[in-house]
Scaffold this active site. Structure first.
Site, PDB file in Angstrom:
ATOM      1  N   TYR A 271       0.832  -1.215   0.000  1.00 25.58           N
ATOM      2  CA  TYR A 271       0.000   0.000   0.000  1.00 25.58           C
ATOM      3  C   TYR A 271       0.864   1.263   0.000  1.00 25.58           C
ATOM      4  O   TYR A 271       0.354   2.361  -0.166  1.00 25.58           O
ATOM      5  CB  TYR A 271      -0.944   0.043   1.212  1.00 25.58           C
ATOM      6  CG  TYR A 271      -1.860  -1.148   1.380  1.00 25.58           C
ATOM      7  CD1 TYR A 271      -2.055  -2.071   0.360  1.00 25.58           C
ATOM      8  CD2 TYR A 271      -2.540  -1.363   2.579  1.00 25.58           C
ATOM      9  CE1 TYR A 271      -2.878  -3.174   0.533  1.00 25.58           C
ATOM     10  CE2 TYR A 271      -3.374  -2.453   2.746  1.00 25.58           C
ATOM     11  CZ  TYR A 271      -3.528  -3.350   1.729  1.00 25.58           C
ATOM     12  OH  TYR A 271      -4.352  -4.436   1.919  1.00 25.58           O
TER      13      TYR A 271
ATOM     14  N   HIS B 269       0.987 -11.697   1.919  1.00 26.33           N
ATOM     15  CA  HIS B 269      -0.166 -11.011   1.310  1.00 26.33           C
ATOM     16  C   HIS B 269      -0.955 -11.918   0.361  1.00 26.33           C
ATOM     17  O   HIS B 269      -2.198 -11.911   0.371  1.00 26.33           O
ATOM     18  CB  HIS B 269       0.322  -9.758   0.578  1.00 26.33           C
ATOM     19  CG  HIS B 269      -0.690  -8.667   0.472  1.00 26.33           C
ATOM     20  ND1 HIS B 269      -0.361  -7.347   0.517  1.00 26.33           N
ATOM     21  CD2 HIS B 269      -2.038  -8.700   0.324  1.00 26.33           C
ATOM     22  CE1 HIS B 269      -1.452  -6.609   0.396  1.00 26.33           C
ATOM     23  NE2 HIS B 269      -2.487  -7.415   0.275  1.00 26.33           N
TER      24      HIS B 269
HETATM   25  P1  NDP Z   1     -14.249  -1.812   2.225  1.00 24.76           P
HETATM   26  O1  NDP Z   1     -15.171  -2.959   2.094  1.00 24.76           O
HETATM   27  O2  NDP Z   1     -13.747  -1.419   3.554  1.00 24.76           O
HETATM   28  O3  NDP Z   1     -14.946  -0.584   1.538  1.00 24.76           O
HETATM   29  C1  NDP Z   1     -14.336   0.656   1.507  1.00 24.76           C
HETATM   30  C2  NDP Z   1     -15.210   1.559   0.655  1.00 24.76           C
HETATM   31  O4  NDP Z   1     -16.497   1.712   1.276  1.00 24.76           O
HETATM   32  C3  NDP Z   1     -14.646   2.907   0.417  1.00 24.76           C
HETATM   33  O5  NDP Z   1     -14.969   3.249  -0.907  1.00 24.76           O
HETATM   34  C4  NDP Z   1     -15.396   3.779   1.406  1.00 24.76           C
HETATM   35  O6  NDP Z   1     -15.544   5.079   0.882  1.00 24.76           O
HETATM   36  C5  NDP Z   1     -16.737   3.084   1.500  1.00 24.76           C
HETATM   37  N1  NDP Z   1     -17.343   3.203   2.832  1.00 24.76           N
HETATM   38  C6  NDP Z   1     -16.740   3.113   4.039  1.00 24.76           C
HETATM   39  N2  NDP Z   1     -17.630   3.249   5.037  1.00 24.76           N
HETATM   40  C7  NDP Z   1     -18.825   3.440   4.462  1.00 24.76           C
HETATM   41  C8  NDP Z   1     -20.127   3.650   4.974  1.00 24.76           C
HETATM   42  N3  NDP Z   1     -20.362   3.691   6.276  1.00 24.76           N
HETATM   43  N4  NDP Z   1     -21.133   3.798   4.078  1.00 24.76           N
HETATM   44  C9  NDP Z   1     -20.926   3.764   2.752  1.00 24.76           C
HETATM   45  N5  NDP Z   1     -19.708   3.545   2.207  1.00 24.76           N
HETATM   46  C10 NDP Z   1     -18.666   3.393   3.056  1.00 24.76           C
HETATM   47  O7  NDP Z   1     -13.044  -2.085   1.190  1.00 24.76           O
HETATM   48  P2  NDP Z   1     -11.474  -1.957   1.261  1.00 24.76           P
HETATM   49  O8  NDP Z   1     -10.952  -2.274  -0.065  1.00 24.76           O
HETATM   50  O9  NDP Z   1     -10.993  -0.683   1.817  1.00 24.76           O
HETATM   51  O10 NDP Z   1     -11.063  -3.142   2.251  1.00 24.76           O
HETATM   52  C11 NDP Z   1     -10.876  -2.913   3.613  1.00 24.76           C
HETATM   53  C12 NDP Z   1      -9.442  -3.207   4.006  1.00 24.76           C
HETATM   54  O11 NDP Z   1      -9.129  -4.573   3.761  1.00 24.76           O
HETATM   55  C13 NDP Z   1      -8.395  -2.453   3.170  1.00 24.76           C
HETATM   56  O12 NDP Z   1      -8.303  -1.103   3.511  1.00 24.76           O
HETATM   57  C14 NDP Z   1      -7.171  -3.277   3.458  1.00 24.76           C
HETATM   58  O13 NDP Z   1      -6.643  -2.950   4.727  1.00 24.76           O
HETATM   59  C15 NDP Z   1      -7.749  -4.693   3.451  1.00 24.76           C
HETATM   60  N6  NDP Z   1      -7.616  -5.361   2.138  1.00 24.76           N
HETATM   61  C16 NDP Z   1      -6.801  -6.458   2.067  1.00 24.76           C
HETATM   62  C17 NDP Z   1      -6.632  -7.126   0.889  1.00 24.76           C
HETATM   63  C18 NDP Z   1      -5.750  -8.311   0.869  1.00 24.76           C
HETATM   64  O14 NDP Z   1      -5.440  -8.805  -0.236  1.00 24.76           O
HETATM   65  N7  NDP Z   1      -5.304  -8.804   1.988  1.00 24.76           N
HETATM   66  C19 NDP Z   1      -7.302  -6.707  -0.347  1.00 24.76           C
HETATM   67  C20 NDP Z   1      -8.181  -5.573  -0.166  1.00 24.76           C
HETATM   68  C21 NDP Z   1      -8.324  -4.948   1.030  1.00 24.76           C
HETATM   69  P3  NDP Z   1     -14.838   6.382   1.549  1.00 24.76           P
HETATM   70  O15 NDP Z   1     -13.418   6.048   1.830  1.00 24.76           O
HETATM   71  O16 NDP Z   1     -15.003   7.403   0.464  1.00 24.76           O
HETATM   72  O17 NDP Z   1     -15.628   6.672   2.785  1.00 24.76           O
END
Ligand code: NDP
Length: 276
Positions: free
Chosen positions: A53, A109
């Site tokens: 990241y 990862h």
């Molecule tokens: P999420 O499922 O956490 O969704 C994040 C998205 O949802 C963003 O676009 C955010 O928008 C939006 N969001 C957050 N809160 C709300 C809410 N209350 N209502 C409506 N929309 C909302 O997806 P992520 O991809 O961020 O996954 C979470 C974490 O998992 C990552 O940050 C990372 O740490 C991990 N991860 C790990 C992976 C792996 O391969 N190990 C792969 C992908 C993720 P906004 O920011 O604009 O609020």
């Protein structure tokens, strides 16, 4: 908002991880100190980053600026796929970027089966854990066959497998394997990765409890025993996503959410056999 509401899950080495954390995937490295700092301010005590990241330094800066006792924080980072050939050096580079002496959890990862070196990488993580620089070790995006192989080759069971998991993709078979072997399930894309499910059942459940759909989904993760690490760039959503411990889903709610599972068709992110 206080962090004290967040329950912990006890991992297979006896350590307790806050069940709800804050993910920083796709958080701009230049804004990570500020955004992770806001997350700590509103009550998160668990941050999930990764070398890939490119924002570990911002997480470290947020930790130091917060003034929160290091022992009260849980920091996870992950080994990038391109570093599988030299995991020990990559781990030290992550510690240096974070500015920490140790992380709470270090994950491989992705398995990257095309390279087929994940069992030897796992042996290096075991040595890192023995050195005390990672308090717990685990994997991410491992399928059952990958887990079986590293357990068979080392006898060491990962504390955690962090995988894509949300209402459309509930990972029932993998979760059953985890339960059988004492591996905690950690959900990435807990909110669906940016496109929250529009299923009318979720809206109905949310309205019935006076909560948002995001809150219902995160509460479901808690009920289902998952560790969840939602990400948001927005303070009000960070607060919303933490404010899930003042209501209970009913057995009927849980059944309705279980019925939303689309199994493999619900997958939205990368496939463990292809990434890398
Ligand atoms: P999420 O499922 O956490 O969704 C994040 C998205 O949802 C963003 O676009 C955010 O928008 C939006 N969001 C957050 N809160 C709300 C809410 N209350 N209502 C409506 N929309 C909302 O997806 P992520 O991809 O961020 O996954 C979470 C974490 O998992 C990552 O940050 C990372 O740490 C991990 N991860 C790990 C992976 C792996 O391969 N190990 C792969 C992908 C993720 P906004 O920011 O604009 O609020």
């Amino acid at each position: 908002m206080s962090e004290t509401n967040v329950p912990t899950i006890t991992l297979n080495n006896g350590t307790a991880i806050p069940q709800l954390g804050f993910g920083v995937f796709r958080v701009d490295p230049d804004r990570t100190a500020e955004i992770a700092g806001t997350a700590l301010e509103v009550g998160y005590r668990h941050i999930d980053t990764a070398a890939g990241y490119r924002n570990e330094a911002g997480v470290g800066d947020a930790v130091r600026a917060s003034g929160i006792d290091r022992d009260d924080l849980w920091i996870t980072t992950k080994l990038a796929n391109g570093d599988q050939e030299h995991p020990d050096d990559a781990f030290q580079a992550s510690l240096d970027a974070l500015g920490l002496d140790a992380v709470d959890l270090y994950l491989i990862h992705w398995p990257v089966p095309a390279k087929d070196i994940y069992p030897s990488v796992w042996k290096t993580l075991i040595a890192i854990a023995e050195s005390g620089r990672a308090r717990s070790i685990g994997v991410s995006n491992f399928r059952i066959e990958h887990l079986e192989r590293i357990i068979a080759e080392t006898g060491v069971v990962p504390a955690v497998n962090q995988v894509e998991l949300h209402v459309d993709f509930q990972q029932r078979e993998l979760k059953a394997f985890h339960a059988e072997h004492g591996i905690a399930t950690e959900a990435w894309y807990p909110l669906g990765g940016g496109s929250l499910s529009e299923a009318p059942e979720l809206r109905r459940i949310a309205d019935a409890h006076g909560k948002t759909v995001a809150q219902v989904v995160l509460r479901w993760h808690m009920h289902d025993g998952n560790i969840a690490i939602p990400k948001s760039n927005h303070r009000e959503r960070m607060v919303e996503n933490l404010d899930i411990f003042d209501f209970e889903l009913t057995p009927a709610d849980l059944d309705a959410i279980a019925a939303l599972d689309k199994a493999e068709e619900g997958r939205r992110g990368g496939h463990p056999l292809q990434v890398g």
